[in-house]
Motif scaffolding. Structure first.
Motif, mmCIF file in Angstrom:
data_model
loop_
_atom_site.group_PDB
_atom_site.id
_atom_site.type_symbol
_atom_site.label_atom_id
_atom_site.label_comp_id
_atom_site.label_asym_id
_atom_site.label_seq_id
_atom_site.Cartn_x
_atom_site.Cartn_y
_atom_site.Cartn_z
ATOM 1 N N THR A 105 11.520 -3.628 -2.794
ATOM 2 C CA THR A 105 11.365 -2.766 -1.360
ATOM 3 C C THR A 105 10.675 -1.717 -1.671
ATOM 4 N N ALA A 107 8.225 -1.470 -3.777
ATOM 5 C CA ALA A 107 6.866 -1.805 -3.915
ATOM 6 C C ALA A 107 5.990 -1.973 -2.429
ATOM 7 N N GLU A 108 7.062 -2.611 -1.652
ATOM 8 C CA GLU A 108 6.562 -2.990 -0.300
ATOM 9 C C GLU A 108 6.524 -1.691 0.710
ATOM 10 N N ARG A 111 3.393 0.068 -0.583
ATOM 11 C CA ARG A 111 1.988 -0.852 -0.063
ATOM 12 C C ARG A 111 2.024 -0.656 1.493
#
Lengths: 236, 221
Positions: A105, A107-108, A111
């Motif tokens: 989560t 990382a996303e 991103r």
């Protein structure tokens, strides 16, 4: 002519201001931009929010930044690596805030922040304490929680090779969060062990395109957390 | 090396038994700790491709000192090697593999597993604990099959297989199968179901050390 090189780590971090949100690459010591972090300690900005997967080990790098009490909050997935004592001590003393986020989560969210996606739904953490208080919605008969993209004022990352346009390559598992973090900050600062002229890197192999990078600092022999810790180093 | 004792499977014995259930060519994520032993017990003729969520597919064993690279590490931050055909990638891609259902199997340790498949493996919820979760919640949310590898009871002798988890959850209803030192147990719609007892272990011995009823093979039909 585009040339994103700056002369030193000190120069590269000079405008990081009090209260800034700073993303710092690395998973453990792999990819940790130690020279940029040490320059930030020297520079003196306070009240920082740091977004990083871990909180550093020993008394160098990220742990040293925390120990200098420059950081008021960390957004992090795993703040208690073996050999990390600075964060646990500060946390138990109530001197630092922690926003714990599952690694994927985190990382996303980074991103998304870099990609212009304000929020997204994920099944991760549903039914756990980390989903408490978050909006949720059922898709395909499964509950998902709403998570928000994160943006930062500055990103500090480490590449193995960069060019004057800011194109970056990474070394093995040092890549980890750096490509997303590069996209999610107003100012992205890269330290690279080798800096070459534009055109010298194979365009097919570039991992982070230069559009995401603002400053490139040549750090020829970057220190490693484990080696500094074995030597009993502390910073400053 | 003996893999079974009068007390059931050793840690390596559990790993060896679990590895038998992984098909050739599987993409597998091994959790930190006891699940890492699975890599030492790959059955003859099979190849598993190991994913480590910090950004490597095709992870190999620990390196010789001469090949050790502090920036070639696994999710436990230990130095590893890469196998032929390995690939590096960033965290968004790594968790796309996990959350997107591309991995075949996740093997995790446990503090508690409930009869409905709930897993608690990241925090005891103690006041002085430093909360840390890493990729565990993403793995259980996204990987099709989740095997838990664990001792059947805690050091204090308390069951780890329970009716309801009392520790904070990692995920709800996520565990497929449990491999302990005493038995292999499936999580089914009717609760725990015995697959296999460790050599020399009686069913009653396992049931007494389990916090919820275990359906036997016979009763499952």
């Amino acid at each position: 002519m585009i040339d994103k090189r700056v002369g030193s780590a000190r120069e590269a971090v000079a405008d990081i201001f009090d209260g800034a949100t700073v993303m710092i690459g690395g998973f453990g010591e792999a990819g940790s931009p130690i020279e940029l972090i040490h320059a930030l300690i020297d520079q003196g900005a306070r009240g920082l929010t740091v977004v990083s997967n871990n909180t550093g080990t020993g008394l160098v790098g990220l742990a040293a930044l925390l120990r200098a009490e420059r950081v008021s909050k960390v957004i992090c997935s795993f703040p208690k690596t073996a050999g990390s004592t600075v964060f646990p001590d500060l946390y138990r003393a109530g001197r630092i805030e922690l926003e714990l986020v599952p690694q994927g989560t985190l990382a996303e969210r980074i991103r998304a922040g870099g990609a212009g996606i304000v929020a997204f739904y994920t099944p991760t953490a549903v039914g756990t304490p980390l989903a408490e208080g978050k909006e949720s919605r059922v898709f395909n008969n499964r509950e998902h929680v709403l998570e928000y993209g994160i943006r930062a004022d500055f990103t500090l990352i480490k590449g193995c090779k960069a060019d004057t346009h800011g194109n970056v390559l990474y070394h093995r598992t040092a890549r980890n969060f750096a490509p997303m973090m590069a996209t999610a900050a107003t100012v992205t600062i890269v330290q690279a062990a080798e800096v070459v002229e534009a055109g010298a890197l194979d365009p097919e192999a570039i991992v982070t395109p230069g559009i995401f990078v603002d400053r490139v600092v040549h750090v020829p022999s970057p220190a490693l957390e484990s080696a500094l810790n074995e030597a009993g180093a502390s910073y400053p | 090396m003996t893999s079974a004792t009068a007390n059931g499977w050793t840690r390596d014995g559990i790993a060896k038994r679990l590895a038998q259930d992984i098909p050739n060519g599987s993409y597998v994520n091994l959790g930190i700790g006891i699940p890492e032993l699975v890599a030492s017990h790959v059955p003859e003729g099979r190849t598993f491709i190991y994913h480590t969520e910090n950004g490597l597919l095709g992870m190999g064993p620990s390196p010789a000192a001469s090949e050790s690279d502090p920036e070639l590490i696994n999710a436990g931050k230990r130095r590893v090697t890469m196998m032929p055909g390995a690939a590096f990638f960033d965290q968004a891609t790594s968790f796309a593999m996990i959350r997107g259902g591309h991995l075949d199997l996740s093997v995790l340790g446990a503090l508690q597993v409930a009869a409905n498949g709930d897993l608690a493996n990241w925090s005891t919820g103690a006041d002085d604990a430093i909360p840390a979760v890493g990729g565990a919640m993403d793995l259980v949310a996204g990987v099709k099959r989740v095997f838990v590898m664990t001792t059947h009871v805690t050091k204090e002798g308390e069951p780890k297989l329970v009716q309801h988890c009392t520790y904070p959850l990692t995920g709800r209803g996520v565990v497929t199968r449990i491999y302990s030192d005493l038995a292999v147990i499936d999580v089914t719609e009717r609760g725990f179901a015995l697959v296999e007892l460790a050599p020399g272990i009686a069913f009653d011995f396992v049931q007494e050390r389990t916090g919820a009823p275990i359906i036997t093979k016979h009763a499952r039909k």
